[in-house]
Motif scaffolding. Structure first.
Motif, short mmCIF file in Angstrom:
data_model
loop_
_atom_site.label_atom_id
_atom_site.label_comp_id
_atom_site.label_asym_id
_atom_site.label_seq_id
_atom_site.Cartn_x
_atom_site.Cartn_y
_atom_site.Cartn_z
N ASP B 30 48.26 6.39 -10.44
CA ASP B 30 48.14 5.10 -9.77
C ASP B 30 49.35 5.03 -8.84
O ASP B 30 50.45 4.75 -9.29
N GLY B 31 49.13 5.33 -7.59
CA GLY B 31 50.27 5.51 -6.71
C GLY B 31 51.02 6.74 -7.16
O GLY B 31 50.46 7.82 -7.20
N GLU B 32 52.26 6.56 -7.55
CA GLU B 32 53.00 7.71 -8.03
C GLU B 32 53.08 7.74 -9.54
O GLU B 32 53.61 8.67 -10.12
N ASN B 33 52.60 6.69 -10.19
CA ASN B 33 52.73 6.61 -11.63
C ASN B 33 51.59 7.32 -12.34
O ASN B 33 50.43 7.24 -11.91
N ILE B 34 51.95 7.97 -13.42
CA ILE B 34 50.93 8.68 -14.19
C ILE B 34 50.25 7.70 -15.12
O ILE B 34 50.90 7.00 -15.90
N VAL B 35 48.93 7.63 -15.00
CA VAL B 35 48.17 6.77 -15.90
C VAL B 35 47.69 7.58 -17.09
O VAL B 35 47.74 7.13 -18.23
N ASP B 36 47.24 8.78 -16.82
CA ASP B 36 46.68 9.58 -17.90
C ASP B 36 46.81 11.06 -17.53
O ASP B 36 46.82 11.41 -16.36
N VAL B 37 46.92 11.88 -18.56
CA VAL B 37 46.97 13.33 -18.35
C VAL B 37 45.99 13.97 -19.32
O VAL B 37 46.05 13.70 -20.52
N GLN B 38 45.11 14.76 -18.80
CA GLN B 38 44.19 15.49 -19.67
C GLN B 38 44.41 16.98 -19.48
O GLN B 38 44.10 17.52 -18.44
N PRO B 39 44.94 17.67 -20.47
CA PRO B 39 45.05 19.12 -20.33
C PRO B 39 43.69 19.78 -20.51
O PRO B 39 42.92 19.40 -21.40
N ASP B 40 43.40 20.72 -19.65
CA ASP B 40 42.18 21.50 -19.77
C ASP B 40 42.59 22.90 -20.20
O ASP B 40 43.22 23.63 -19.43
N ILE B 41 42.28 23.26 -21.42
CA ILE B 41 42.77 24.54 -21.94
C ILE B 41 41.60 25.51 -22.05
O ILE B 41 40.47 25.18 -21.72
N GLY B 42 41.91 26.70 -22.49
CA GLY B 42 40.87 27.70 -22.70
C GLY B 42 40.85 28.79 -21.65
O GLY B 42 40.04 29.69 -21.71
N TYR B 43 41.77 28.73 -20.70
CA TYR B 43 41.80 29.76 -19.67
C TYR B 43 42.34 31.09 -20.19
O TYR B 43 42.26 32.08 -19.50
N LEU B 44 42.94 31.07 -21.36
CA LEU B 44 43.46 32.32 -21.92
C LEU B 44 42.91 32.54 -23.32
O LEU B 44 43.54 33.16 -24.15
N HIS B 45 41.74 32.00 -23.57
CA HIS B 45 41.17 32.16 -24.91
C HIS B 45 40.81 33.62 -25.13
O HIS B 45 39.92 34.14 -24.47
N SER B 46 41.51 34.27 -26.05
CA SER B 46 41.26 35.70 -26.23
C SER B 46 40.52 35.99 -27.53
O SER B 46 40.45 37.13 -27.95
N SER B 47 40.00 34.97 -28.17
CA SER B 47 39.16 35.11 -29.36
C SER B 47 39.78 36.02 -30.41
O SER B 47 39.12 36.85 -31.01
N VAL B 48 41.08 35.85 -30.60
CA VAL B 48 41.78 36.78 -31.49
C VAL B 48 41.37 36.56 -32.94
O VAL B 48 41.29 37.50 -33.72
N GLU B 49 41.06 35.30 -33.30
CA GLU B 49 40.67 35.06 -34.69
C GLU B 49 39.39 35.80 -35.02
O GLU B 49 39.25 36.36 -36.11
N LYS B 50 38.48 35.84 -34.07
CA LYS B 50 37.22 36.56 -34.29
C LYS B 50 37.48 38.06 -34.34
O LYS B 50 36.91 38.77 -35.16
N MET B 51 38.33 38.52 -33.43
CA MET B 51 38.59 39.97 -33.39
C MET B 51 39.23 40.46 -34.67
O MET B 51 38.99 41.59 -35.11
N MET B 52 40.06 39.62 -35.27
CA MET B 52 40.74 40.06 -36.48
C MET B 52 39.78 40.30 -37.62
O MET B 52 40.06 41.09 -38.53
N GLU B 53 38.62 39.64 -37.57
CA GLU B 53 37.61 39.90 -38.61
C GLU B 53 37.02 41.29 -38.48
O GLU B 53 36.35 41.77 -39.39
N HIS B 54 37.22 41.92 -37.35
CA HIS B 54 36.65 43.25 -37.13
C HIS B 54 37.68 44.36 -37.19
O HIS B 54 37.36 45.50 -36.94
N ARG B 55 38.92 44.03 -37.44
CA ARG B 55 39.96 45.04 -37.55
C ARG B 55 40.48 45.04 -38.98
O ARG B 55 40.45 44.00 -39.65
N THR B 56 40.99 46.17 -39.43
CA THR B 56 41.51 46.21 -40.79
C THR B 56 42.82 45.45 -40.84
O THR B 56 43.44 45.14 -39.81
N TYR B 57 43.27 45.19 -42.06
CA TYR B 57 44.50 44.43 -42.23
C TYR B 57 45.67 45.10 -41.52
O TYR B 57 46.53 44.45 -40.95
N VAL B 58 45.71 46.44 -41.59
CA VAL B 58 46.83 47.14 -40.97
C VAL B 58 46.74 47.06 -39.45
O VAL B 58 47.71 46.79 -38.77
#
Ligand code: SF4
Ligand code: SF4
Ligand code: SF4
Lengths: 198, 367, 133
Positions: B30-58
């Motif tokens: 609003d003019g120069e004042n910030i009314v609201d900020v919405q972060p949009d994430i997911g641009y670096l989602h590398s699905s690591v949690e899913k990948m870990m299910e397919h790799r061994t513990y080591v």
């Protein structure tokens, strides 16, 4: 936000048409020079001088994606000082000659990388830094979100392997790119582009 | 009647020099004042949690380096190895536990140095960036001598560490610490008294203690708002219960307090490393764990104090060679949550100061 | 202020990388036998988290020879698991990192490339000190 690989409004198309009024005389001069005896030599010398200048002032875009970007920052910082190569980071694609794709690109960021590349002025170059940008690297298998190589969306000139590549390796990649630029027949390419358009 | 203007939506990022990665902020102005900020994430989602299910513990040790917060690879390895060790009931030898503490604290310093350098360059202080990276390179040299990697190490193993410290490394590390502590005072001198820096950070981006707790923000962001919570004290892991250190806590909750907390943390990290180097016992560095280890059926949750906050990992095992499900509790994600609250009411020029001060790493947010 | 020079003028000067540095991978030639030390046990292929090693062999028993040993250097994450599990130290890291190319295909290192990449002397083994295999 457009999600396809379509150039958005404001961005130039894949290959911007050269402005005839400016380039046409050059093209004619190139055509004339190339056909007179000894003219090719002059042309090559002029090209070499131009290319030397271009190669010594590659301005990269500050664009980091993931871990490799940290090593890219280290390359800009005090120890490796990429500025020695004439590489001064620019924050806007309009002023940049080179985009260093440092890190893994997701499918969500791919159109944005493409658009940044399209916004850069010709001639433009791409360095793919690290395993992920080259082919997906550690994120190649069992993965649904990472692009398997940035060369699926933009053409890459130099691939730098490593995970992450040392800053020296990145500098070596930039030196490789300089070599390539120095060999380019830039004037003849421009002339050919004009003739194609004519 | 007061003059009203149309609200303006401003898009910051994903390519923006000061978002430190690929984050998109949709700022309503609003003019120069910030009314609201919405972060949009997911641009670096590398699905690591899913990948870990397919790799061994080591194999997963190599993955948590990269897929989670990439600035703190060793802290990621630590929390992952601790979780698997708890799951499988493995006890790493004493020496390995000290080495892990030394390395995760060194990594804390390195991570804070990157944060300080990049934040300072956003605020216009280029010198600090160059100085911070100068010291960081020395830490990376120390890492390289032991682990072989500069950023990604794959050094910690389930049940210990990969290789022993080379000859003379302990002295070298001690010499670095002696060199480093006065450097922190130098950063202090450059920034803390600097009127421009003070004007841009003091009182800016305030967040109250109640809000911090409600948003789940942790680490330096929480401690700058008066939440005296540090996992190293609250639930000691490795050998932190034997270390003497203070947890810096401030009440102000602004950007300047977050800066002071991180500076103090660097000093405390030096203190912890000195103690660990002094007490470093001899002996084995690794218990025998087969490369094809299987974890028994069950689940384990371990959380540690990473440079960004409370970093947790939850592993569910069904008795196979690979985890059944992995969930990462990323501190940057919760800290990013608090961003909207911090930014409301400030001017658009403060966006980068506030965003930099919470020190998020996008691969930690998106995983 | 600066007591020492920080900047390394890279192409002219070089940093000494540590002998554990994870650079490129190589199959060094054993000077006694004249070939590499690989016993074709497929352990490295199995442990590789990025599945970027591809080994094929022909023959049986003592006669067995490597027909294919490819490492996709563009996929490799330089984690060092292959070096760690190899029982004969047949695969090693070399402290060499300058391998940028104009073509991605050149980053597929086959048997010849890997043997050529190995330095004659000395070899950086990457691993120093204990630890079970
Ligand atoms: S190549 Fe390695 S360091 Fe670079 S972005 Fe990918 S995982 Fe990170
Ligand atoms: S270093 Fe790691 S990723 Fe590379 S070939 Fe060896 S095991 Fe595979
Ligand atoms: S682990 Fe070593 S010996 Fe076995 S196949 Fe691989 S390189 Fe050859």
């Amino acid at each position: 936000m457009s999600t396809g690989f379509v150039a958005g409004p404001g961005s130039t198309g894949g290959e911007p048409p050269p402005r005839r009024s400016q380039i046409a005389p050059i093209a004619e001069a190139v055509a004339i020079l190339d056909n007179i005896p000894g003219g090719g030599l002059i042309l090559t010398t002029v090209e070499a001088a131009l290319n030397w200048g271009r190669a010594s002032s590659i301005w990269p875009l500050t664009f980091g994606l993931a871990c490799c970007a940290i090593e890219m920052m280290a390359a800009y910082a005090s120890r490796f000082d990429l500025d020695r190569m004439g590489a001064i980071p620019r924050a806007t694609p309009r002023q940049a000659d080179l985009i260093i794709v440092a890190g893994r690109a997701t499918i969500k960021i791919a159109p944005i990388v493409r658009r940044l590349w399209e916004q850069m002025a010709e001639p433009k170059y791409v360095i793919s830094m690290g395993s992920c940008a080259t082919c997906g690297g550690p994120f190649y298998y069992d993965n649904y979100s990472i692009l398997k190589g940035i060369d699926q969306v933009i053409p890459v000139d130099v691939y730098v392997p490593g995970c992450p590549p040392r800053p020296e390796a990145l500098i070596e990649g930039i030196l490789k790119l300089q070599e390539q630029i120095k060999r380019e027949p830039i004037l003849r390419q421009q002339a050919a582009a004009v003739l194609r358009g004519a | 009647m007061a003059l009203r203007t149309e609200e303006l939506m401003l898009n910051m990022g994903p390519q923006h020099p000061s978002t430190h990665g690929v984050l998109r902020l949709i700022v309503t102005l609003d003019g120069e004042n910030i009314v609201d900020v919405q972060p949009d994430i997911g641009y670096l989602h590398s699905s690591v949690e899913k990948m870990m299910e397919h790799r061994t513990y080591v194999q997963n040790v190599a993955l948590v380096d990269r897929g989670m917060d990439y600035l703190i690879a060793l802290n990621n390895e630590e929390v992952y190895c601790l979780a698997v060790e708890r799951l499988a009931g493995i006890q790493p030898p004493e020496r390995a536990r000290y080495i892990r503490v030394i390395f995760s604290e060194l990594n804390r310093i390195a991570s804070h140095l990157v944060w300080l350098g990049t934040w300072a360059i956003d605020l216009g202080a280029t010198t600090v960036f160059l100085w911070c990276f100068r010291e960081r390179e020395m830490i990376l040299d120390l890492f390289e001598k032991v682990t072989g990697g500069r950023l990604h190490h794959v050094y910690f193993r389930i049940g210990g560490v990969y290789a022993d410290l080379p000859e003379g490394w302990v002295e070298e590390c001690g010499a670095f610490l002696d060199y480093f502590l006065p450097r922190v005072d130098e950063y202090d001198k450059l920034l803390t008294e600097n009127p421009i820096f003070l004007a841009r950070t003091r009182g800016v981006g305030k967040i109250s203690r109640a809000d911090v707790i409600a948003m789940g923000a942790s680490g330096p962001v929480g401690r700058a708002s008066g939440v005296a919570y540090d996992v190293r004290k609250a639930a000691p892991y490795e050998v932190y219960d034997r270390m003497e250190f203070e947890v810096p806590v401030l009440e102000e909750g602004d950007c300047f307090a977050r800066y002071l907390v991180r500076l103090a943390e660097m000093r405390q990290a030096v203190r912890i490393i000195r103690q660990a180097l002094r007490d470093l016992p001899g002996g084995e560095i690794r218990t025998r764990v087969p490369m094809t280890m299987k974890a028994p059926r069950g689940e384990a949750y371990v959380h540690t104090e990473s440079p960004r906050g409370d970093l947790g990992i939850h592993i569910v095992s069904d008795g196979a060679e690979t985890p059944y499900r992995v969930k990462i509790r990323a501190p940057s994600f919760s800290n990013l949550y608090a961003l909207t609250e911090m930014m409301k009411g400030w001017k658009v020029a403060d966006v980068i100061a506030i965003l930099g001060s919470i020190d998020i790493v996008l691969s930690d947010v998106d995983r | 202020m600066l007591r020492r020079k920080v900047t390394v003028k890279y192409p002219l000067e070089r940093l000494d990388v540590s002998n554990r540095f994870h650079g490129l991978l190589a199959l060094p030639i054993d000077p006694e036998t004249g070939i590499d030390r690989c016993i074709i046990c497929f352990q490295c292929e199995r442990i590789c988290p990025d599945r970027c090693i591809h080994i094929e062999a022909e023959g049986k028993g003592k006669e067995r020879v490597l027909t294919r040993f490819d490492i996709e250097m563009d996929k490799c994450c330089y984690c060092g698991y292959c070096v760690e599990v190899c029982p004969t130290e047949a695969i090693v890291f070399v402290p060499h990192y300058e391998a940028s190319t104009y073509h991605r295909g050149r980053l597929l290192y086959d048997l010849q490339d890997l043997r050529r990449a190995a330095p004659k002397e000395p070899i950086a083994r990457g691993i120093v000190g204990g630890g079970p295999r």
